[in-house]
Design an enzyme around this catalytic site. Structure first.
Site, PDB file in Angstrom:
ATOM      1  N   ARG A   1      30.210  68.850  46.883  1.00  0.00           N
ATOM      2  CA  ARG A   1      28.960  69.730  46.729  1.00  0.00           C
ATOM      3  C   ARG A   1      29.304  71.136  47.274  1.00  0.00           C
ATOM      4  O   ARG A   1      29.450  72.235  46.766  1.00  0.00           O
ATOM      5  CB  ARG A   1      27.812  69.165  47.189  1.00  0.00           C
ATOM      6  N   ASP A   2      29.321  71.330  48.482  1.00  0.00           N
ATOM      7  CA  ASP A   2      29.296  72.678  49.109  1.00  0.00           C
ATOM      8  C   ASP A   2      30.522  73.351  49.100  1.00  0.00           C
ATOM      9  O   ASP A   2      30.748  74.390  48.905  1.00  0.00           O
ATOM     10  CB  ASP A   2      28.976  72.438  50.729  1.00  0.00           C
TER      11      ASP A   2
ATOM     12  N   HIS B   1      26.394  71.167  60.579  1.00  0.00           N
ATOM     13  CA  HIS B   1      27.183  71.636  59.335  1.00  0.00           C
ATOM     14  C   HIS B   1      27.717  73.039  59.844  1.00  0.00           C
ATOM     15  O   HIS B   1      27.097  73.971  59.642  1.00  0.00           O
ATOM     16  CB  HIS B   1      26.058  71.493  58.378  1.00  0.00           C
TER      17      HIS B   1
ATOM     18  N   HIS C   1      30.562  75.979  59.271  1.00  0.00           N
ATOM     19  CA  HIS C   1      31.528  76.871  58.551  1.00  0.00           C
ATOM     20  C   HIS C   1      32.663  77.528  59.589  1.00  0.00           C
ATOM     21  O   HIS C   1      32.383  77.701  60.699  1.00  0.00           O
ATOM     22  CB  HIS C   1      31.054  77.789  57.746  1.00  0.00           C
TER      23      HIS C   1
ATOM     24  N   CYS D   1      38.880  80.153  51.751  1.00  0.00           N
ATOM     25  CA  CYS D   1      40.218  80.488  51.041  1.00  0.00           C
ATOM     26  C   CYS D   1      41.146  80.846  52.332  1.00  0.00           C
ATOM     27  O   CYS D   1      40.471  81.534  53.333  1.00  0.00           O
ATOM     28  CB  CYS D   1      39.900  82.116  50.483  1.00  0.00           C
TER      29      CYS D   1
ATOM     30  N   ASN E   1      34.049  75.244  54.783  1.00  0.00           N
ATOM     31  CA  ASN E   1      33.429  74.412  55.524  1.00  0.00           C
ATOM     32  C   ASN E   1      34.645  73.901  56.649  1.00  0.00           C
ATOM     33  O   ASN E   1      35.752  74.250  56.352  1.00  0.00           O
ATOM     34  CB  ASN E   1      32.891  73.097  54.793  1.00  0.00           C
TER      35      ASN E   1
END
Lengths: 314, 314
Positions: free
Chosen positions: B27-28, B221, B223, B254, B263
């Site tokens: 999803r994310d 969560h 990143h 990336c 993530n």
């Protein structure tokens, strides 16, 4: 994007107020880059690192040029740098007495030797047994000290070895103790292949403390091969270590190749320490600009997350 | 290279014996990839994640296709997956009642809503104020619970906002409390732009505990924009959090672009947790093989350090 500044002061707990970053980009970083930089670029790099506030910078290695052609210009680099390339906070790596001779002849007064915790790496990298390598270091350390130089001892493969796999903590402690008994000022624990995790770091530091090698004499040197370098460095700092190795821009690594064995990126470490309220004296923006410039000279992107995130803002 | 196994058991201290990885790659991760994968590849990805031992997998989002074209095939994906795409451990994101309707119609019984700790992001992402967004979520949560579904509440921008900069902890706690008061089962603290550092994480968890939202109901969560995601996740786990979000292969990021906002890579997290003796139930080798396969489908390398280090060995 700025790092968030918390309104009430951070509960820094047992964190030290200040950490010394031992910048290894010019030596450990560049010796692992395919591209060989001209000496002018290396000198400019050291000057920019100094300008960015990096206090301690390992400048080069006096290794035989046939083994590390990337650093074959050690004499020229020091000549180019003048006083900026010498002093207690400008160590150079000296693999043996021949390297020490070259360094001392140039007025260097801070050196690092490079040992191994494992027999296999000692054989493959130093072409001798661990015992023989310690015999080789003995006169290097003695003569360096006689000359008034500060001496760092790297011990590589402290957390794993590519041929041997696991490396018992007792074995690492034994090698470290014998190397420190030669009279070195600082011990640096190298996770050369980047496999360590934070609990392992804590256990090794505890075991070294048990034989009288305290965190005040220990530096840590993590590679980011498995993405663990920052977490491991913070674990060591949490245990009281105040000297942490890193390389501007994560030099020596590659952002997307299998051989991504680069050092912890200094920028990523600074981001964490700034956020934790631990002083480093480094100007992150200037350092990012330095790494962006160097990535351009090397013709490839930096593997540092912070460099990539901030590249367009510096 | 294998992670070193320490001979004596690790001093796990206050670490939990087991952590649930909430896998958000499908999803994310995929919603932030430029390339849109065919539904067959997405289904294969979820199947491979399941086979690798990921217990909890957020499958997709029932957002309007015009906003997130990458996930426009939510219905087809669930149809393709059958029972594998439903259940308590196969949540889907539902932005609003319309999304909930679509999910419930397919027999989904685990959903996630997506709020914001800041007004600017609420306006830019949800097109409403924070108050209005909570009003919007109220019937979503109530109806989901009436239908017997488990409800997760993401709160984004908990550690910094790209427009507002710092986000006061009191403000985050207030939004979290109001969203949890709607009746959600789990709160997930999102560091959407990756700026957090470990002390900040600890402070926010402490402040949430002070208003009765304990770590047993909190997920994190992070990143990896600034390389801090693993350190922050470990800091949260050290505080007792046992649900950690990550994306296989660091999807959504990336490895070398400015917009490296992916993530935390599940593989890098697993490496750390395996080393710390914290169980996850995930087979790292199978997961790396999954990420290597997916990177091939996306036509670009994975930003996960572990994936790159192990890619040729799986």
């Amino acid at each position: 994007m700025r790092r968030p500044q918390l309104e009430p002061p951070l509960p820094s707990g047992s964190l030290p107020p200040r950490v010394t970053i031992y910048e290894v980009g010019a030596r450990d970083g560049l010796q692992n880059e395919k591209q060989i930089l001209p000496v002018q670029d290396k000198a400019a790099f050291v000057r920019m690192l100094t300008e960015a506030g990096l206090g301690t910078i390992e400048v080069t290695s006096f290794v035989a040029p046939k083994w590390v052609p990337q650093l074959a210009d050690a004499e020229e680099l020091l000549a180019n740098l003048g006083d900026l390339g010498r002093g207690r906070n400008r160590p150079v790596l000296v693999p043996n007495e021949r390297g020490l001779d070259r360094a001392l002849a140039l007025g260097v007064n801070s050196v690092a030797i490079f040992g191994s915790a494992t027999e296999t790496f000692a054989r493959n990298n130093l072409n001798r047994t661990v015992d023989e390598s310690i015999d080789m270091f003995r006169p290097v350390v003695a003569r360096a000290r006689d000359a008034g130089a500060w001496v760092r001892a790297y011990v590589s493969m402290c957390f794993g070895d590519p041929w041997e796999g696991d490396v018992p903590i007792a074995q690492v402690v034994d090698v470290c103790r014998r190397i420190m008994d030669l009279g070195c000022d600082e011990l640096t624990l190298g996770d050369t292949i980047g496999v360590a995790t934070p609990g392992h770091v804590q256990r090794l530091l505890d075991a070294l403390g048990d034989v009288g090698i305290g965190v005040d004499r220990i530096g840590v040197h993590f590679h980011d091969t498995y993405g663990q370098a920052l977490a491991n460095s913070l674990a060591a700092i949490g245990q009281g270590v105040t000297t942490v190795d890193s390389a501007a821009g994560g030099l020596g690594g590659c952002p997307y190749a299998k051989s991504a064995t680069g050092n912890l990126a200094t920028e990523d470490l600074i981001w964490a320490l700034d956020g934790l309220g631990v002083e480093t004296g480094v100007d992150l923006k200037k350092l990012v600009a330095t790494s962006v410039w160097l990535a351009g000279r090397l013709g490839r992107p930096s593997p540092s997350r912070v460099v990539n995130a901030l590249a367009e803002s510096v």
